[in-house]
Design a protein around this motif. Sequence first.
Motif, PDB file in Angstrom:
ATOM      1  N   TRP A  53       0.840  -1.211   0.000  1.00 11.31           N
ATOM      2  CA  TRP A  53       0.000   0.000   0.000  1.00 11.31           C
ATOM      3  C   TRP A  53       0.865   1.247   0.000  1.00 11.31           C
ATOM      4  CZ3 TRP A  53      -0.291   3.999   3.529  1.00 11.31           C
ATOM      5  CH2 TRP A  53      -1.392   4.867   3.404  1.00 11.31           C
ATOM      6  N   TYR A  54       1.835   1.294   0.912  1.00 11.23           N
ATOM      7  CA  TYR A  54       2.697   2.462   1.005  1.00 11.23           C
ATOM      8  C   TYR A  54       3.511   2.651  -0.272  1.00 11.23           C
ATOM      9  CZ  TYR A  54       6.456   5.569   2.280  1.00 11.23           C
ATOM     10  OH  TYR A  54       7.353   6.615   2.280  1.00 11.23           O
ATOM     11  N   ASN A  55       4.071   1.584  -0.778  1.00  4.90           N
ATOM     12  CA  ASN A  55       4.893   1.694  -1.984  1.00  4.90           C
ATOM     13  C   ASN A  55       4.075   2.155  -3.189  1.00  4.90           C
ATOM     14  OD1 ASN A  55       7.346   0.964  -0.813  1.00  4.90           O
ATOM     15  ND2 ASN A  55       6.982  -1.231  -1.126  1.00  4.90           N
ATOM     16  N   TYR A  56       2.823   1.706  -3.269  1.00  5.61           N
ATOM     17  CA  TYR A  56       1.985   2.131  -4.391  1.00  5.61           C
ATOM     18  C   TYR A  56       1.724   3.633  -4.344  1.00  5.61           C
ATOM     19  CZ  TYR A  56      -2.005   3.061  -7.332  1.00  5.61           C
ATOM     20  OH  TYR A  56      -2.827   3.621  -8.275  1.00  5.61           O
ATOM     21  N   PHE A  57       1.275   4.128  -3.195  1.00 10.41           N
ATOM     22  CA  PHE A  57       0.954   5.551  -3.107  1.00 10.41           C
ATOM     23  C   PHE A  57       2.208   6.425  -3.094  1.00 10.41           C
ATOM     24  CE2 PHE A  57      -3.142   3.848  -1.648  1.00 10.41           C
ATOM     25  CZ  PHE A  57      -3.982   4.579  -2.470  1.00 10.41           C
ATOM     26  N   ASN A  58       3.335   5.849  -2.704  1.00  9.97           N
ATOM     27  CA  ASN A  58       4.577   6.612  -2.694  1.00  9.97           C
ATOM     28  C   ASN A  58       5.189   6.731  -4.090  1.00  9.97           C
ATOM     29  OD1 ASN A  58       6.715   8.003  -1.312  1.00  9.97           O
ATOM     30  ND2 ASN A  58       7.973   6.188  -1.539  1.00  9.97           N
ATOM     31  N   THR A  59       4.970   5.703  -4.930  1.00  9.75           N
ATOM     32  CA  THR A  59       5.622   5.679  -6.243  1.00  9.75           C
ATOM     33  C   THR A  59       4.658   5.767  -7.416  1.00  9.75           C
ATOM     34  OG1 THR A  59       5.551   3.263  -6.479  1.00  9.75           O
ATOM     35  CG2 THR A  59       7.429   4.214  -5.265  1.00  9.75           C
ATOM     36  N   GLY A  60       3.406   5.346  -7.216  1.00 14.36           N
ATOM     37  CA  GLY A  60       2.453   5.293  -8.315  1.00 14.36           C
ATOM     38  C   GLY A  60       2.647   4.094  -9.215  1.00 14.36           C
ATOM     39  N   ASP A  61       3.528   3.185  -8.857  1.00  5.09           N
ATOM     40  CA  ASP A  61       3.808   1.982  -9.650  1.00  5.09           C
ATOM     41  C   ASP A  61       2.660   0.986  -9.469  1.00  5.09           C
ATOM     42  OD1 ASP A  61       4.717  -0.428 -10.720  1.00  5.09           O
ATOM     43  OD2 ASP A  61       6.773  -0.128 -10.036  1.00  5.09           O
ATOM     44  N   GLY A  62       1.956   0.685 -10.567  1.00  7.88           N
ATOM     45  CA  GLY A  62       0.809  -0.215 -10.509  1.00  7.88           C
ATOM     46  C   GLY A  62       1.135  -1.616 -10.059  1.00  7.88           C
ATOM     47  N   ASN A  63       2.399  -2.022 -10.173  1.00  4.02           N
ATOM     48  CA  ASN A  63       2.785  -3.358  -9.709  1.00  4.02           C
ATOM     49  C   ASN A  63       2.565  -3.503  -8.211  1.00  4.02           C
ATOM     50  OD1 ASN A  63       3.674  -4.453 -12.220  1.00  4.02           O
ATOM     51  ND2 ASN A  63       5.558  -3.249 -12.048  1.00  4.02           N
ATOM     52  N   TYR A  64       2.765  -2.408  -7.489  1.00  4.52           N
ATOM     53  CA  TYR A  64       2.546  -2.470  -6.044  1.00  4.52           C
ATOM     54  C   TYR A  64       1.061  -2.597  -5.721  1.00  4.52           C
ATOM     55  CZ  TYR A  64       7.414  -1.141  -5.254  1.00  4.52           C
ATOM     56  OH  TYR A  64       8.791  -1.107  -5.220  1.00  4.52           O
ATOM     57  N   PHE A  65       0.212  -1.959  -6.534  1.00  2.00           N
ATOM     58  CA  PHE A  65      -1.228  -2.094  -6.309  1.00  2.00           C
ATOM     59  C   PHE A  65      -1.649  -3.546  -6.535  1.00  2.00           C
ATOM     60  CE2 PHE A  65      -5.698  -2.006  -7.543  1.00  2.00           C
ATOM     61  CZ  PHE A  65      -6.237  -1.254  -6.521  1.00  2.00           C
ATOM     62  N   ALA A  66      -1.112  -4.161  -7.592  1.00  2.00           N
ATOM     63  CA  ALA A  66      -1.420  -5.565  -7.861  1.00  2.00           C
ATOM     64  C   ALA A  66      -0.945  -6.448  -6.713  1.00  2.00           C
ATOM     65  CB  ALA A  66      -0.770  -5.993  -9.173  1.00  2.00           C
ATOM     66  N   ALA A  67       0.235  -6.146  -6.191  1.00  2.00           N
ATOM     67  CA  ALA A  67       0.767  -6.922  -5.066  1.00  2.00           C
ATOM     68  C   ALA A  67      -0.119  -6.769  -3.838  1.00  2.00           C
ATOM     69  CB  ALA A  67       2.191  -6.470  -4.755  1.00  2.00           C
ATOM     70  N   MET A  68      -0.626  -5.554  -3.621  1.00  2.00           N
ATOM     71  CA  MET A  68      -1.515  -5.322  -2.490  1.00  2.00           C
ATOM     72  C   MET A  68      -2.799  -6.139  -2.628  1.00  2.00           C
ATOM     73  SD  MET A  68      -3.046  -1.728  -0.998  1.00  2.00           S
ATOM     74  CE  MET A  68      -3.927  -1.340  -2.524  1.00  2.00           C
ATOM     75  N   MET A  69      -3.362  -6.157  -3.831  1.00  2.00           N
ATOM     76  CA  MET A  69      -4.576  -6.934  -4.066  1.00  2.00           C
ATOM     77  C   MET A  69      -4.344  -8.425  -3.812  1.00  2.00           C
ATOM     78  SD  MET A  69      -7.082  -4.874  -4.796  1.00  2.00           S
ATOM     79  CE  MET A  69      -6.345  -3.837  -3.527  1.00  2.00           C
ATOM     80  N   GLU A  70      -3.163  -8.893  -4.159  1.00  3.83           N
ATOM     81  CA  GLU A  70      -2.825 -10.301  -3.915  1.00  3.83           C
ATOM     82  C   GLU A  70      -2.801 -10.607  -2.425  1.00  3.83           C
ATOM     83  OE1 GLU A  70       0.738 -11.560  -5.826  1.00  3.83           O
ATOM     84  OE2 GLU A  70       0.038 -11.035  -7.839  1.00  3.83           O
ATOM     85  N   THR A  71      -2.273  -9.671  -1.628  1.00  5.89           N
ATOM     86  CA  THR A  71      -2.234  -9.921  -0.180  1.00  5.89           C
ATOM     87  C   THR A  71      -3.645  -9.999   0.386  1.00  5.89           C
ATOM     88  OG1 THR A  71      -2.182  -7.576   0.515  1.00  5.89           O
ATOM     89  CG2 THR A  71      -0.069  -8.622  -0.011  1.00  5.89           C
ATOM     90  N   LEU A  72      -4.570  -9.231  -0.172  1.00  2.03           N
ATOM     91  CA  LEU A  72      -5.951  -9.280   0.298  1.00  2.03           C
ATOM     92  C   LEU A  72      -6.634 -10.571  -0.111  1.00  2.03           C
ATOM     93  CD1 LEU A  72      -7.012  -5.601  -0.487  1.00  2.03           C
ATOM     94  CD2 LEU A  72      -6.266  -6.547   1.705  1.00  2.03           C
ATOM     95  N   GLN A  73      -6.348 -11.042  -1.318  1.00  3.10           N
ATOM     96  CA  GLN A  73      -6.910 -12.315  -1.777  1.00  3.10           C
ATOM     97  C   GLN A  73      -6.396 -13.461  -0.930  1.00  3.10           C
ATOM     98  OE1 GLN A  73      -5.892 -12.459  -5.942  1.00  3.10           O
ATOM     99  NE2 GLN A  73      -7.353 -10.853  -6.498  1.00  3.10           N
ATOM    100  N   GLU A  74      -5.120 -13.381  -0.552  1.00  5.78           N
ATOM    101  CA  GLU A  74      -4.546 -14.414   0.315  1.00  5.78           C
ATOM    102  C   GLU A  74      -5.251 -14.427   1.664  1.00  5.78           C
ATOM    103  OE1 GLU A  74      -0.469 -13.347   0.474  1.00  5.78           O
ATOM    104  OE2 GLU A  74      -0.037 -13.968  -1.597  1.00  5.78           O
ATOM    105  N   SER A  75      -5.572 -13.237   2.162  1.00  7.10           N
ATOM    106  CA  SER A  75      -6.283 -13.147   3.441  1.00  7.10           C
ATOM    107  C   SER A  75      -7.659 -13.780   3.340  1.00  7.10           C
ATOM    108  CB  SER A  75      -6.419 -11.676   3.869  1.00  7.10           C
ATOM    109  OG  SER A  75      -5.164 -11.110   4.107  1.00  7.10           O
TER     110      SER A  75
END
Length: 215
Positions: free
Chosen positions: A187-209
């Motif tokens: 979450w932090y890396n996405y909003f800090n950089t705007g890199d969409g890969n971090y948003f995808a990674a964040m979504m994956e962590t939620l799916q894992e949960s």
Amino acid sequence: MNYAYAYVLDTMADWELGFVTAELNSGQYFKRRGSRIPVKTVGASKRPITTKGGMKILPDLTVDEISHETSAILLLPGADSWNDPEHAPVVEKAKQLLKASGNVAAICGATTALANAGLLDDRQHTSNSLEYLTMFCPAYKGAAFYKEKKIVADGNLITTGSAGGLLLAREVIALLDLFKKDTLEAWYNYFNTGDGNYFAAMMETLQESNSTEKK
């Protein structure tokens, strides 16, 4: 239920609490799905205040309605009007909360209010700069505890400068243990950089949960 109490005052910097209030109030990325920490705006009175951006906010509560038992955290934004004596009660409330192990987060101008009240004299902290505190806070005696960092968390007190809105949100979320560690990092890396890969990674962590909860 516990609340995030966001103090609002004339000239407050609209943007500084944007990230943290949005995440606490929505609970959209919390590790406990379906939970949230509602945000309540708090004023010196119930009169509307006008932010630096010209937005009008009608406070939900006054300072005397905050209780330690219902406070998840007290959020103090920057503003040009912290020297007004009407804000002394919320500084006193911050003192009471800190003494009772309650959580307080202050950004930009709010750090001057804490510094003038002596609340930074024996705690590690930061602000816009050490010179900023010494210039605007005649009662400040905490220079030995000042850290040249963008943000400082000393137990239940978080302080940062005017550019620290995103960092403030990250530290509050971590302090309250609301996100999974890898969710918060992405979450932090996405909003800090705007890199969409971090948003995808964040979504994956939620799916894992979600997958873990279903097992």
